[in-house]
Design a protein around this motif. Structure first.
Motif, PDB file in Angstrom:
ATOM      1  N   GLU A  55       0.781  -1.130   0.040  1.00  0.00           N
ATOM      2  CA  GLU A  55       0.133   0.024   0.115  1.00  0.00           C
ATOM      3  C   GLU A  55       0.954   1.190  -0.059  1.00  0.00           C
ATOM      4  O   GLU A  55       0.603   2.239  -0.815  1.00  0.00           O
ATOM      5  N   ALA A  56       1.833   1.303   0.753  1.00  0.00           N
ATOM      6  CA  ALA A  56       2.904   2.437   0.675  1.00  0.00           C
ATOM      7  C   ALA A  56       3.541   2.318  -0.584  1.00  0.00           C
ATOM      8  O   ALA A  56       3.576   3.697  -1.161  1.00  0.00           O
ATOM      9  N   CYS A  57       3.746   1.435  -1.225  1.00  0.00           N
ATOM     10  CA  CYS A  57       4.291   1.657  -2.627  1.00  0.00           C
ATOM     11  C   CYS A  57       3.450   2.309  -3.557  1.00  0.00           C
ATOM     12  O   CYS A  57       3.830   3.151  -4.358  1.00  0.00           O
ATOM     13  N   ARG A  58       2.150   1.698  -3.555  1.00  0.00           N
ATOM     14  CA  ARG A  58       1.208   2.246  -4.468  1.00  0.00           C
ATOM     15  C   ARG A  58       0.622   3.774  -4.296  1.00  0.00           C
ATOM     16  O   ARG A  58       0.405   4.237  -5.046  1.00  0.00           O
ATOM     17  N   ALA A  88       4.560 -10.893  -7.369  1.00  0.00           N
ATOM     18  CA  ALA A  88       3.387 -10.786  -8.079  1.00  0.00           C
ATOM     19  C   ALA A  88       2.730  -9.607  -7.606  1.00  0.00           C
ATOM     20  O   ALA A  88       1.775  -8.748  -8.202  1.00  0.00           O
ATOM     21  N   GLY A  89       2.679  -9.396  -6.263  1.00  0.00           N
ATOM     22  CA  GLY A  89       2.011  -8.521  -5.386  1.00  0.00           C
ATOM     23  C   GLY A  89       2.739  -6.918  -5.894  1.00  0.00           C
ATOM     24  O   GLY A  89       1.978  -6.047  -6.036  1.00  0.00           O
ATOM     25  N   PHE A  90       4.128  -6.907  -5.999  1.00  0.00           N
ATOM     26  CA  PHE A  90       4.867  -5.815  -6.313  1.00  0.00           C
ATOM     27  C   PHE A  90       4.354  -5.436  -7.746  1.00  0.00           C
ATOM     28  O   PHE A  90       4.025  -4.395  -7.917  1.00  0.00           O
ATOM     29  N   ALA A  91       3.915  -6.351  -8.523  1.00  0.00           N
ATOM     30  CA  ALA A  91       3.615  -5.954 -10.046  1.00  0.00           C
ATOM     31  C   ALA A  91       2.345  -5.419  -9.911  1.00  0.00           C
ATOM     32  O   ALA A  91       2.034  -4.514 -10.584  1.00  0.00           O
ATOM     33  N   GLN A  92       1.619  -6.018  -9.194  1.00  0.00           N
ATOM     34  CA  GLN A  92       0.207  -5.424  -9.377  1.00  0.00           C
ATOM     35  C   GLN A  92      -0.157  -4.077  -8.592  1.00  0.00           C
ATOM     36  O   GLN A  92      -1.061  -3.463  -8.732  1.00  0.00           O
ATOM     37  N   TYR A  93       0.939  -3.838  -7.696  1.00  0.00           N
ATOM     38  CA  TYR A  93       0.907  -2.780  -7.146  1.00  0.00           C
ATOM     39  C   TYR A  93       1.738  -1.545  -7.701  1.00  0.00           C
ATOM     40  O   TYR A  93       2.046  -0.482  -6.969  1.00  0.00           O
TER      41      TYR A  93
END
Length: 458
Positions: free
Chosen positions: A225-228, A264-269
């Protein structure tokens, strides 16, 4: 929690400062005195002064308003020191000592006691088990490592779970001539971790890209969430594709988790991932020094076919596309260079020539191209197309990357001119292609639905 007092303090105290060379209290003080504000050595056993500053018995004896304490005391003494910091109104502390959550149940209890003391007084803690942080522009050297004073200022914030990796990245950035806006080793992340530091450096005017070294976290959702939420581009290096969980847990008290879930999470965010430290810094340079790419289409212009083939292959394997150039662009190139070797994509001119910059401009102005990568082996008689590249990225509003090789001293003036023009330069075709591929992946990433579970918390 605000990290202003940690990364932008008015005054610093070194608790456990020592006159004995080789001790952390000495090395930390030696670095800290480079700061452009007051630095106070704190040690009830200290006599006289250290680096021109008089010893004080306790942080509570300092009449100045101190924002940051560098704790160079053994682990068992740390809770009491944090209590004293809180009583003195100090809002941030770096804890260098190990022996906390990474060291088993007794260490976990010790870390809980430190966090409890910090919570009572609203103190932000970097560490424990960290080698600290550096903000070069302010000469804020809150690290006990030698060489910290030689780190140049740049526009990339390095946030690493490991203090060793943080320093390695910063020194690597120095060798590349890039520098960092900040270098932070998180350590055990007692109450300051990825979420807090990403949020802080997203709002830092000196930072145009953020890079992460991640072993594992018990708050995967918070990290993503912080990345996004970050308007500043973020790139991550997630280690742990093989089974290194036990080693990682003994290092910073972290489980590495499922690698594929993280990536996968990083990519989606919206966070591209890489698999090497130099790739991390190259990606940061491309993102920090360039307009945001609108799509994954890369236009390649090369003065030599062999490197161009390597670049083309690697970009496509890395997630980028090589679109066919618009017919009007191909016509422009044909008119600029009759008999050009190849006018598709990549455009191969066969060797550098006076009109090389015009070819680059034609490709950059192609509406079907989102990123431009230029490769040219240095020829002293031709030099680099600095005039054509200067301001081109801003005018066409797309990244323009440059890669070359040659004799360092021969290229020095032209490379300096490219740096002054803000053009990201890469030393090998592979590194340039990988950076272009990161830009392509970054352009194609979109955030997930707010309630989608992507990374399981450890």
């Amino acid at each position: 929690m605000t990290l202003q007092q940690m990364f932008d303090p008015a005054a610093v105290a070194v608790v456990g400062a020592s006159a004995t060379e080789g001790k952390i209290g000495y090395e930390a003080m030696a670095n800290a005195v480079e700061f452009d504000g007051p630095v106070y050595p704190v040690n009830p056993s200290g006599e006289g002064g250290l680096f021109g500053e008089a010893f004080v018995d306790s942080v509570t004896d300092i009449e100045d308003d101190v924002d940051l304490a560098l704790c160079c005391v053994p682990g068992p003494a740390t809770p009491e020191v944090i209590e004293e910091c809180g009583a003195a109104g100090i809002g941030a502390a770096v804890i260098y000592a190990g022996g906390f959550a990474e060291a088993g149940e007794e260490g976990e209890r010790l870390q809980e006691a430190v966090v409890a003391a910090a919570d009572r007084h609203d103190v932000s803690l970097l560490g424990p088990n960290t080698s600290g942080f550096v903000v070069p522009e302010r000469e804020l050297l809150c690290s006990f490592a030698s060489g910290a004073e030689k780190l140049p200022a740049g526009n990339t914030a390095v946030i690493a779970q490991s203090g060793g990796v943080a320093h390695a990245l910063a020194f690597q950035s120095r060798r590349q001539g890039r520098g960092v806006s900040a270098m932070v080793g998180l350590g055990n992340r007692a109450n300051v971790g990825f979420t807090e530091t990403i949020d802080y450096f997203d709002g830092d005017d000196r930072t145009d890209a953020i890079v992460l070294h991640v072993e594992g976290t018990d708050d995967g959702r918070g990290l993503l969430e912080a990345c996004r939420a970050s308007e500043t581009p973020v790139v991550a290096y997630k280690v742990g594709q093989s089974d290194v969980g036990a080693f990682a847990e003994s290092h910073t008290g972290a489980l590495t988790g499922d690698h594929e879930l993280y990536t996968a999470g990083f990519a989606q965010y919206g966070v591209p991932t890489v698999d090497a430290t130099d790739d991390l810094l190259d990606a940061a340079a491309a993102l920090a020094d360039s307009p945001e790419p609108a799509g994954p289409n890369v236009g390649v212009v090369t003065a030599q076919a062999g490197p161009g083939i390597i670049i083309s292959d690697r970009i496509q394997r890395g997630g980028g596309r090589l679109p066919e150039l618009r017919s009007e662009t191909q016509q422009r190139v044909d008119e600029i260079l009759t008999g050009v070797t190849y006018t598709g994509n990549p455009v191969d001119t066969g060797r550098p020539m006076p009109a090389f910059g015009d070819v680059v401009t034609a490709v950059a102005e192609d509406d079907g191209v989102d990123v431009v990568l230029v490769y040219e082996l240095y020829e002293q008689a031709m030099g680099f197309p600095v005039e054509a590249l200067s301001g081109l990225a801003e005018r066409v509003d797309k990244p323009i990357l440059f890669s070359t090789d040659g004799i360092e001293e021969d290229m020095a003036d032209d490379l300096a001119a490219l740096a002054d023009a803000g053009v990201p330069v890469f030393e090998t075709p592979e590194r340039a292609a990988d950076a272009a591929a990161v830009l392509a992946r970054y352009a194609g990433m979109a955030g997930p639905a707010a309630d989608q579970e992507v990374v399981a918390d450890d």
